[in-house]
Design a protein around this motif. Structure first.
Motif, mmCIF file in Angstrom:
data_model
loop_
_atom_site.group_PDB
_atom_site.id
_atom_site.type_symbol
_atom_site.label_atom_id
_atom_site.label_comp_id
_atom_site.label_asym_id
_atom_site.label_seq_id
_atom_site.Cartn_x
_atom_site.Cartn_y
_atom_site.Cartn_z
ATOM 1 N N LEU A 98 -15.981 -10.048 -38.937
ATOM 2 C CA LEU A 98 -15.404 -12.025 -39.328
ATOM 3 C C LEU A 98 -16.794 -12.476 -39.774
ATOM 4 N N ILE A 101 -17.637 -11.571 -43.442
ATOM 5 C CA ILE A 101 -16.718 -11.592 -44.211
ATOM 6 C C ILE A 101 -17.422 -13.990 -44.555
ATOM 7 N N LEU A 125 -12.156 -3.688 -46.495
ATOM 8 C CA LEU A 125 -11.403 -4.906 -45.057
ATOM 9 C C LEU A 125 -9.935 -3.670 -44.757
ATOM 10 N N SER A 139 -5.442 -7.673 -37.518
ATOM 11 C CA SER A 139 -6.537 -8.774 -38.415
ATOM 12 C C SER A 139 -4.984 -9.065 -39.386
ATOM 13 N N SER A 144 -5.119 -12.044 -47.255
ATOM 14 C CA SER A 144 -5.077 -13.527 -46.562
ATOM 15 C C SER A 144 -7.119 -14.331 -46.689
ATOM 16 N N PHE A 145 -7.682 -12.889 -46.534
ATOM 17 C CA PHE A 145 -9.021 -13.542 -46.687
ATOM 18 C C PHE A 145 -9.272 -13.490 -48.099
ATOM 19 N N VAL A 148 -8.829 -17.733 -48.637
ATOM 20 C CA VAL A 148 -9.561 -18.459 -48.336
ATOM 21 C C VAL A 148 -10.515 -18.546 -48.841
#
Ligand code: ADP
Length: 573
Positions: A98, A101, A125, A139, A144-145, A148
């Motif tokens: 986390l 990232i 990831l 996770s 999904s990241f 973001v």
């Protein structure tokens, strides 16, 4: 700068000229170029005398003000302003934690704020649903990241200059690959990301054999699922057909040409794909405007001015190498990685216009042989120029670990790259990169303020005049359709020369990309346009061909398929 078109002035005014607090320009276009030339020439001090600084300031100003060469937008915007981030292209690593990232996201924000574009490979990831030991939770996975990162990019308006441009990559053996492939068409729309699947040779071989394919959890290194390679591929082609995404990047082809493979493998490219880079590397680009290298040898007969081209390549390589020394990198890690290999990317713009001026249709074998001849010339001259700079200034720090050691001094690990030249080709008033003309009349939407700029191709107007063709009726037809291939009043040769992107078959698009790629150290940013009635099978075939022919990546765009079409053919009143 009487050479500047009205559109060029508009863009400079809006985005490039330094402004005071009230928004008034504090410089003219000439002063902008002088600011860039002066700043870039300052690097000479590090290596030589004050005389060198003045000489190179004149040379650099000369080639920019003549529109023979322009550096990428970030250099034009930022050189000498105190902001100093001059590269357009970055690749940042994404680690499986986390804090990793979000550290990367922070750095990406800083890069994008100053106009740079960022590429990421998210394959390290762990997949969605995988175990997290620190929290005991699950996770949410790379997809999904990516959302973001996209959301963040949307809110970083880059000082009002550009919206963020990103490349998101996931490798073909990642367990979340299906979700990634559908990312562009399912759920909330991504606005600031191009997507590419990282393809390995072993996947392409599995596909040829219609074999099963393992999806591997990067955290454990273990296979979590087997899928049919053909099923994954079909899904990928269908999504690309629907939305233009994902494109492909061919990781093994890229690494076969990686000049410092002992330092590490390349896993990603910048947003438009023309620069494969190691984690934390950046690259500054510049492009030669080919239309300025046409000379008339006898009445009516034109050819390329190879001598002037060779001299301009040499000066451009020096310019780009200087940029590395005056660049203010956004972090220590980026500075270290970028200066260790000193990668630069010299490319071209105005290729389609050059062909028209030489009387060569884009969709022809003559065009392909000229592309190869031209780019091999530029590549060879770039190599020589960088080698000479290596003798003069020292080779790049990782040189002893590179393919050039020990026989050839080399200042820059890579020297050539074909960028899209989206903005700088408008400044130079020519066709972009190695693309065919998109349309003879079009409106271009400004993504920042929604305004539209309208243009009829000036070369088309010029040639109509020189052929003494009756303008009125022809222009009406061109304005309503954006093309001229259907206009019977025009001679056949004329209609052939002015064929636009969608009237050129995808195979010819790909052949141009491959011809330039053969002689480009980095990669070629090219969109292969597909007509709206093309099929998923056409995408399938092209994607396979691209790999077979040695492309480093491929992107297709079906007319009216995507949602980000900025150029519209024909002017609609
Ligand atoms: P320009 O003509 O403005 O110099 P190009 O169209 O040649 O730029 O793009 C070169 C590179 O610049 C891209 O591959 C990307 O890395 C970066 N870039 C382009 N547009 C943007 C943008 N809107 N925001 C951030 N970076 C961008």
């Amino acid at each position: 700068m009487e050479l500047l078109s009205e559109n060029a002035r508009k863009i400079l005014q809006e985005r490039y000229l330094i402004k005071d607090a009230a928004g008034r320009s504090k410089e003219t276009p000439e002063e902008l170029l002088l600011r860039v030339a002066k700043t870039v020439a300052q690097a000479e001090k590090k290596y030589g005398s004050q005389q060198g600084v003045e000489k190179w300031e004149r040379e650099f100003f000369g080639m920019m003000s003549n529109l023979d060469f322009l550096p990428n937008s970030t250099t034009l915007m930022n050189a000498g302003t105190g902001y100093g981030q001059l590269s357009s292209c970055f690749v940042l690593p994404v680690k499986d934690s986390l804090s990793g990232i979000f550290q990367t996201l922070r750095l990406a924000a800083l890069v994008q704020q100053k106009g740079g574009g960022t590429g990421f490979n998210f394959s390290e990831l762990r997949p969605s649903g995988d175990h997290i030991s620190q929290s005991g939770g699950q996770s949410s996975g790379p997809v999904s990241f990516i959302r973001v990162f996209d959301f963040a990019a949307e809110h970083i308006r880059q000082g009002g200059k550009r919206r963020g441009a990103n490349m998101g990559i996931l490798n073909v053996d990642h367990p979340d690959i299906f979700e990634f492939i559908r990312l562009r068409t399912e759920g909330k729309r991504l606005k600031n990301f191009n997507l590419s699947v990282g393809i390995s040779d072993s996947f392409m071989k599995a596909l040829e054999a219609n074999a099963d394919w393992n999806l591997i959890n990067p955290r454990t290194g273990k296979s979590v699922r087997m899928v049919k390679s053909g099923v994954l591929w079909s899904e990928l082609c269908e999504q690309a057909w629907l939305s233009g995404n994902p494109g492909l990047i061919f990781l093994d082809t890229i690494n076969a040409a990686n000049p410092v493979i002992s330092i590490g493998e390349i896993a990603a490219t910048n947003p438009c794909g023309e620069v494969p880079l190691l984690p934390n590397e950046s690259c500054n680009l510049g492009s030669i405007n080919l239309t300025k290298f046409v000379k008339t040898v006898e009445a009516e007969r034109t050819e390329l001015d190879w001598k002037k081209l060779g001299e301009t390549v040499e000066k451009s390589i020096r310019f780009l190498d200087n940029v590395l020394d005056i660049n203010k990198f956004p972090s220590e890690s980026i500075s270290k990685a970028s200066l260790a290999n000193r990668k630069i990317g010299l490319g071209v713009m105005g290729w389609a216009e050059l062909l028209i001026r030489l009387g060569i249709p884009y969709a022809s074998v003559d065009a392909i042989s000229l592309a190869e001849r031209l780019m091999s010339f530029i590549q060879e001259k770039s190599l020589k120029a960088s080698s000479r700079l290596g003798i003069e200034r020292g080779s790049f720090p990782n040189w002893e670990k590179s393919v050039f050691f020990p026989d050839q001094p080399m200042r820059n690990a890579t020297r050539t790259s074909i960028a899209p030249t989206g903005t700088i080709s408008i400044l130079a008033d020519t066709s972009s990169s190695v693309e065919p003309l998109f349309a003879l009349a079009f409106q271009r939407k400004n993504v920042l303020n929604g305004e539209t700029l309208q243009t009829i191709n000036p070369l088309f107007l010029e040639m109509l005049k020189s052929e003494r063709l009756a303008e009125g009726k022809i222009l009406d037809q061109v304005i309503s359709s954006g093309t001229c291939t259907h206009i019977k009043e025009l001679p056949g040769k004329f209609r052939e020369l002015f064929r636009t992107a969608l009237e050129i078959s995808p195979e010819w698009h790909l052949r141009h990309q491959i011809a330039f790629q053969k002689f480009t150290d980095n990669a070629v940013s090219k969109t292969v346009n597909l007509p709206s009635d093309s099929t998923i099978g056409d995408v399938d075939q092209l994607y396979r061909q691209a790999w077979e022919l040695g492309a480093k990546g491929i992107t297709v765009f079906r007319n009216e398929a995507g949602d980000q079409q900025l150029l519209y053919r024909g002017i609609k009143s």
